[in-house]
Design a protein around this motif. Structure first.
Motif, short mmCIF file in Angstrom:
data_model
loop_
_atom_site.label_atom_id
_atom_site.label_comp_id
_atom_site.label_asym_id
_atom_site.label_seq_id
_atom_site.Cartn_x
_atom_site.Cartn_y
_atom_site.Cartn_z
N ASP A 19 58.15 10.59 25.89
CA ASP A 19 58.54 12.07 26.43
C ASP A 19 59.26 12.10 28.09
OD1 ASP A 19 57.84 13.52 24.11
OD2 ASP A 19 55.84 14.20 25.00
N CYS A 20 59.67 11.05 28.23
CA CYS A 20 60.26 11.10 29.60
C CYS A 20 61.53 10.12 29.89
CB CYS A 20 59.23 10.96 30.82
SG CYS A 20 58.55 9.49 30.98
N PHE A 21 61.65 8.99 29.17
CA PHE A 21 62.72 8.14 29.20
C PHE A 21 63.84 8.43 27.99
CE2 PHE A 21 60.52 4.26 31.30
CZ PHE A 21 60.25 4.96 32.27
N ALA A 110 82.65 31.45 30.22
CA ALA A 110 83.00 31.23 31.60
C ALA A 110 81.59 31.28 32.56
CB ALA A 110 84.29 32.08 31.95
N LEU A 111 80.29 30.86 32.03
CA LEU A 111 79.22 31.27 33.03
C LEU A 111 79.04 30.33 34.08
CD1 LEU A 111 76.97 31.60 29.87
CD2 LEU A 111 77.78 33.24 30.93
N GLY A 112 79.57 29.09 34.22
CA GLY A 112 79.73 28.07 35.10
C GLY A 112 78.20 27.58 35.33
N LEU A 113 77.46 27.26 34.29
CA LEU A 113 76.21 26.45 34.21
C LEU A 113 76.25 25.14 34.66
CD1 LEU A 113 74.87 27.85 30.87
CD2 LEU A 113 74.57 29.07 33.11
N ASP A 114 75.30 24.88 35.66
CA ASP A 114 75.07 23.48 36.04
C ASP A 114 74.47 22.60 35.05
OD1 ASP A 114 72.30 24.08 36.30
OD2 ASP A 114 72.59 24.29 38.45
N ARG A 115 74.27 21.22 35.09
CA ARG A 115 73.74 20.64 33.95
C ARG A 115 72.19 21.01 33.78
NH1 ARG A 115 76.20 14.71 34.67
NH2 ARG A 115 75.52 15.07 36.78
N THR A 116 71.56 20.96 34.93
CA THR A 116 69.99 21.38 35.05
C THR A 116 69.95 22.59 34.11
OG1 THR A 116 69.82 20.24 37.03
CG2 THR A 116 68.10 21.89 36.42
N THR A 117 70.78 23.62 34.10
CA THR A 117 70.55 24.71 33.60
C THR A 117 70.76 24.74 32.04
OG1 THR A 117 70.92 26.25 35.46
CG2 THR A 117 71.16 27.13 33.44
N GLU A 126 65.23 22.89 21.76
CA GLU A 126 64.82 21.81 20.66
C GLU A 126 63.60 21.01 21.20
OE1 GLU A 126 64.75 17.60 19.63
OE2 GLU A 126 64.87 18.33 21.68
N GLY A 127 63.11 21.35 22.18
CA GLY A 127 61.63 21.18 22.50
C GLY A 127 61.45 19.72 23.10
N HIS A 128 62.38 18.97 23.46
CA HIS A 128 62.17 17.96 23.67
C HIS A 128 63.05 17.34 25.03
CE1 HIS A 128 60.61 17.61 19.93
NE2 HIS A 128 59.64 16.86 20.40
N PRO A 129 62.82 17.51 26.26
CA PRO A 129 63.53 17.40 27.35
C PRO A 129 64.02 15.71 27.50
CG PRO A 129 61.33 17.63 28.26
CD PRO A 129 61.48 18.03 26.52
N ASP A 130 63.16 14.82 26.95
CA ASP A 130 63.72 13.43 26.98
C ASP A 130 65.07 13.35 26.56
OD1 ASP A 130 62.30 13.75 24.81
OD2 ASP A 130 61.22 11.92 24.98
N ASP A 145 60.43 17.16 34.00
CA ASP A 145 60.50 18.42 33.32
C ASP A 145 62.13 18.91 33.42
OD1 ASP A 145 61.13 20.04 35.79
OD2 ASP A 145 59.05 20.20 36.05
N GLU A 146 62.41 19.97 32.88
CA GLU A 146 63.70 20.44 32.56
C GLU A 146 64.47 20.42 34.16
OE1 GLU A 146 61.18 21.94 31.09
OE2 GLU A 146 61.92 21.90 29.03
N GLY A 147 63.67 20.64 35.36
CA GLY A 147 64.23 20.87 36.37
C GLY A 147 64.33 19.54 37.40
N VAL A 148 63.74 18.40 36.70
CA VAL A 148 63.71 17.05 37.64
C VAL A 148 64.19 15.92 36.71
CG1 VAL A 148 62.25 15.48 39.20
CG2 VAL A 148 61.73 18.01 38.97
N VAL A 149 65.44 15.60 36.94
CA VAL A 149 65.99 14.47 35.99
C VAL A 149 66.60 13.29 37.07
CG1 VAL A 149 67.61 13.77 34.40
CG2 VAL A 149 66.44 16.03 34.26
#
Length: 179
Positions: A19-21, A110-117, A126-130, A145-149
Motif C-alpha cells: 500500500d505504499c510502493f 484550465a484548472l492548473g492542478l498540481d500533481r499532488t491534487t 480509485e482507492g489506492h494511492p500506491d 498518503d495522497e499528500g506525501v509522495v
C-alpha cells in the motif's frame, strides 16, 4: 479542443511496501477528449467489450468529479480510450483510468492542478494511492498518503517482467479479501 492523456500501467505492493510502493511501467493507455466531436464514449484494445460506454466508466466519472470539486462542468465531448493495460490483472488499470480522467478535466477546464491534487482526486476515486502515485509521478514512488509522495528514478538496467494471466481476472477488492 482535442486533448490526450497518456497514463502508464503500474505495479504496486512491491516487497515490503504494501500500500505504499509503486512503479510506473512502459505500458500505457491513451485517452482522447474531443469537444468538437459527437459526444460519446468508445474503447479499443484491452477491455473494449467490457467497459461501459454510457458515461459511467471511471474516466468519465473522474472528469465529472474533478469538475464538480471546482464547481465547473466538463463540456460535451467524445472520449476515446486506447487501452493497452489489461483489466483486473494487477497492473493498475483503474488507477490509470482515474488519473486520465482527472488530467483531462484539468486540461479541458484550465484548472492548473498540481500533481499532488491530481493524485488526491484520482486516489480518492480509485482507492489506492500506491498505484495512483506511480501513474501520476512516474518512476518508483513511495506514498505515505495522497499528500506525501517520494519519487525516484529506477536504475535504467531494471527490466520488470510481467506475468499476466490470460484467463483469470480478479478485482482489487476480491484480491484484497483473499489476502
Amino acid at each position: 479542443m482535442r486533448l490526450t492523456a497518456t497514463v502508464p500501467a503500474t505495479s504496486a505492493n512491491l516487497g515490503p511496501g504494501f500500500d505504499c510502493f509503486g512503479l510506473a511501467l512502459d505500458l500505457c493507455n491513451e485517452v482522447a477528449l474531443d469537444t468538437g466531436a459527437e459526444p460519446g464514449v468508445t474503447w479499443e484494445g484491452e477491455g473494449a467489450d467490457e467497459l461501459p460506454t454510457d458515461g459511467t466508466d471511471l474516466v468519465s466519472r473522474a472528469m465529472a468529479e474533478t469538475a464538480a470539486r471546482f464547481e465547473r462542468i466538463v463540456p460535451p465531448a467524445s472520449i476515446h480510450g486506447r487501452n493497452r493495460i489489461p483489466l483486473e490483472r494487477g497492473l493498475g488499470s483503474s488507477a490509470a483510468a482515474a488519473v486520465a480522467g482527472v488530467a483531462l478535466a484539468d486540461a479541458a477546464l484550465a484548472l492548473g492542478l498540481d500533481r499532488t491534487t491530481i493524485l488526491e482526486i484520482a486516489a480518492g476515486l480509485e482507492g489506492h494511492p500506491d498505484n495512483a502515485a506511480a501513474a501520476v509521478f512516474g518512476g518508483f514512488t513511495i506514498v505515505v498518503d495522497e499528500g506525501v509522495v517520494a519519487r525516484f528514478d529506477p536504475d535504467p538496467e531494471l527490466r520488470p517482467a510481467l506475468f499476466v494471466p490470460a484467463d483469470i481476472a480478479i478485482s482489487t477488492e476480491a484480491a484484497r479479501r483473499a489476502l
